[in-house]
Design a protein around this motif. Structure first.
Motif, PDB file in Angstrom:
ATOM      1  N   MET A   1       0.843  -1.185   0.000  1.00 27.83           N
ATOM      2  CA  MET A   1       0.000   0.000   0.000  1.00 27.83           C
ATOM      3  C   MET A   1       0.886   1.245   0.000  1.00 27.83           C
ATOM      4  N   SER A   2       0.400   2.267  -0.687  1.00 21.57           N
ATOM      5  CA  SER A   2       1.121   3.536  -0.668  1.00 21.57           C
ATOM      6  C   SER A   2       0.776   4.299   0.612  1.00 21.57           C
ATOM      7  N   GLU A   3       1.531   5.355   0.883  1.00 24.43           N
ATOM      8  CA  GLU A   3       1.243   6.152   2.078  1.00 24.43           C
ATOM      9  C   GLU A   3      -0.129   6.807   1.990  1.00 24.43           C
ATOM     10  N   PHE A   4      -0.497   7.208   0.810  1.00 20.39           N
ATOM     11  CA  PHE A   4      -1.821   7.805   0.628  1.00 20.39           C
ATOM     12  C   PHE A   4      -2.923   6.796   0.959  1.00 20.39           C
ATOM     13  N   GLU A   5      -2.760   5.563   0.533  1.00 23.34           N
ATOM     14  CA  GLU A   5      -3.757   4.535   0.830  1.00 23.34           C
ATOM     15  C   GLU A   5      -3.827   4.247   2.327  1.00 23.34           C
ATOM     16  N   PHE A   6      -2.681   4.269   3.002  1.00 22.22           N
ATOM     17  CA  PHE A   6      -2.693   4.110   4.460  1.00 22.22           C
ATOM     18  C   PHE A   6      -3.447   5.259   5.123  1.00 22.22           C
ATOM     19  N   ALA A   7      -3.176   6.478   4.675  1.00 24.76           N
ATOM     20  CA  ALA A   7      -3.862   7.639   5.250  1.00 24.76           C
ATOM     21  C   ALA A   7      -5.362   7.562   4.991  1.00 24.76           C
ATOM     22  N   GLN A   8      -5.731   7.126   3.803  1.00 25.16           N
ATOM     23  CA  GLN A   8      -7.146   6.991   3.463  1.00 25.16           C
ATOM     24  C   GLN A   8      -7.800   5.895   4.308  1.00 25.16           C
ATOM     25  N   THR A   9      -7.121   4.791   4.503  1.00 24.64           N
ATOM     26  CA  THR A   9      -7.650   3.701   5.336  1.00 24.64           C
ATOM     27  C   THR A   9      -7.796   4.155   6.786  1.00 24.64           C
ATOM     28  N   PHE A  10      -6.798   4.867   7.272  1.00 23.07           N
ATOM     29  CA  PHE A  10      -6.859   5.377   8.635  1.00 23.07           C
ATOM     30  C   PHE A  10      -8.052   6.319   8.807  1.00 23.07           C
ATOM     31  N   GLN A  11      -8.263   7.200   7.831  1.00 24.74           N
ATOM     32  CA  GLN A  11      -9.398   8.123   7.880  1.00 24.74           C
ATOM     33  C   GLN A  11     -10.725   7.363   7.822  1.00 24.74           C
ATOM     34  N   PHE A  12     -10.767   6.290   7.041  1.00 18.29           N
ATOM     35  CA  PHE A  12     -11.981   5.467   6.975  1.00 18.29           C
ATOM     36  C   PHE A  12     -12.336   4.909   8.350  1.00 18.29           C
ATOM     37  N   TRP A  13     -11.347   4.408   9.084  1.00 18.05           N
ATOM     38  CA  TRP A  13     -11.631   3.845  10.404  1.00 18.05           C
ATOM     39  C   TRP A  13     -12.057   4.919  11.395  1.00 18.05           C
ATOM     40  N   ILE A  14     -11.495   6.115  11.271  1.00 18.15           N
ATOM     41  CA  ILE A  14     -11.917   7.221  12.131  1.00 18.15           C
ATOM     42  C   ILE A  14     -13.371   7.572  11.866  1.00 18.15           C
ATOM     43  N   GLU A  15     -13.748   7.689  10.591  1.00 19.56           N
ATOM     44  CA  GLU A  15     -15.129   7.999  10.231  1.00 19.56           C
ATOM     45  C   GLU A  15     -16.086   6.902  10.681  1.00 19.56           C
ATOM     46  N   ASN A  16     -15.650   5.650  10.576  1.00 18.14           N
ATOM     47  CA  ASN A  16     -16.490   4.541  11.011  1.00 18.14           C
ATOM     48  C   ASN A  16     -16.715   4.588  12.525  1.00 18.14           C
ATOM     49  N   ALA A  17     -15.673   4.944  13.273  1.00 17.71           N
ATOM     50  CA  ALA A  17     -15.817   5.059  14.732  1.00 17.71           C
ATOM     51  C   ALA A  17     -16.798   6.169  15.090  1.00 17.71           C
ATOM     52  N   TYR A  18     -16.684   7.321  14.417  1.00 19.81           N
ATOM     53  CA  TYR A  18     -17.620   8.413  14.678  1.00 19.81           C
ATOM     54  C   TYR A  18     -19.050   8.031  14.308  1.00 19.81           C
ATOM     55  N   ALA A  19     -19.223   7.360  13.179  1.00 16.97           N
ATOM     56  CA  ALA A  19     -20.561   6.967  12.744  1.00 16.97           C
ATOM     57  C   ALA A  19     -21.196   5.981  13.714  1.00 16.97           C
ATOM     58  N   SER A  20     -20.423   5.007  14.187  1.00 13.09           N
ATOM     59  CA  SER A  20     -20.989   4.028  15.111  1.00 13.09           C
ATOM     60  C   SER A  20     -21.335   4.673  16.447  1.00 13.09           C
ATOM     61  N   TYR A  21     -20.525   5.634  16.887  1.00 17.22           N
ATOM     62  CA  TYR A  21     -20.825   6.313  18.149  1.00 17.22           C
ATOM     63  C   TYR A  21     -22.071   7.182  18.004  1.00 17.22           C
ATOM     64  N   THR A  22     -22.218   7.850  16.868  1.00 10.55           N
ATOM     65  CA  THR A  22     -23.413   8.647  16.613  1.00 10.55           C
ATOM     66  C   THR A  22     -24.649   7.762  16.561  1.00 10.55           C
ATOM     67  N   LEU A  23     -24.530   6.610  15.946  1.00  8.56           N
ATOM     68  CA  LEU A  23     -25.639   5.663  15.907  1.00  8.56           C
ATOM     69  C   LEU A  23     -26.005   5.199  17.313  1.00  8.56           C
ATOM     70  N   MET A  24     -25.004   4.959  18.142  1.00 17.39           N
ATOM     71  CA  MET A  24     -25.263   4.543  19.516  1.00 17.39           C
ATOM     72  C   MET A  24     -26.035   5.609  20.284  1.00 17.39           C
ATOM     73  N   ILE A  25     -25.659   6.873  20.118  1.00 17.95           N
ATOM     74  CA  ILE A  25     -26.359   7.967  20.788  1.00 17.95           C
ATOM     75  C   ILE A  25     -27.801   8.063  20.284  1.00 17.95           C
ATOM     76  N   SER A  26     -28.013   7.895  18.989  1.00 17.38           N
ATOM     77  CA  SER A  26     -29.363   7.941  18.423  1.00 17.38           C
ATOM     78  C   SER A  26     -30.239   6.824  18.974  1.00 17.38           C
ATOM     79  N   ILE A  27     -29.685   5.620  19.073  1.00 13.75           N
ATOM     80  CA  ILE A  27     -30.438   4.488  19.620  1.00 13.75           C
ATOM     81  C   ILE A  27     -30.754   4.726  21.091  1.00 13.75           C
ATOM     82  N   LEU A  28     -29.811   5.281  21.830  1.00 12.72           N
ATOM     83  CA  LEU A  28     -30.043   5.585  23.242  1.00 12.72           C
ATOM     84  C   LEU A  28     -31.207   6.559  23.412  1.00 12.72           C
TER      85      LEU A  28
END
Length: 126
Positions: A1-28
């Motif tokens: 993987m290139s450095e750009f792909e690593f950065a993009q993958t890292f950003q994907f996991w950050i966005e996924n963490a935020y989305a799941s936490y937002t979903l948890m708050i909505s369900i609560l």
């Protein structure tokens, strides 16, 4: 993987963490609203069933949130092995203490308080 792909993958996991936490708050909040407005009219078995379904759904979002943070750490480890002097991700191994302390712990406390509110405050008359 290139450095750009690593950065993009890292950003994907950050966005996924935020989305799941937002979903948890909505369900609560949906659980709290449903409990506040209809918990007194529900039979005990239905209220317990509603809470059980809530717990199963919320467990999935919490595991998704925690898994996203774990994947961020694994992505960083692979990145730092492949690019020791890389520029795409800041130096220093990310810690799981922050997500656990400021993400999962408050979520678990809010879930417990929500269940307490529905079953012991709203339904206390039954």
């Amino acid at each position: 993987m290139s450095e750009f792909e690593f950065a993009q993958t890292f950003q994907f996991w950050i966005e996924n963490a935020y989305a799941s936490y937002t979903l948890m708050i909505s369900i609560l909040f949906a659980y709290l609203l449903a409990g506040h407005f209809v918990a007194k009219q529900l039979p005990k078995a239905v209220a317990v069933g509603m809470t059980a379904v809530y717990c199963f759904v919320i467990a999935g979002t919490l595991l998704s949130h925690l898994g996203s943070h774990a994947m961020m750490v694994l992505t960083y480890i692979k990145y730092s092995q492949q690019y020791p002097d890389g520029w795409a991700v800041p130096a220093g191994l990310p810690s799981m203490i922050g997500p656990l302390l400021f993400g999962i712990l408050p979520a678990l406390i809010s879930i417990a308080v929500g269940i307490f509110y529905v079953h012991f405050i709203v339904r206390k008359g039954q």
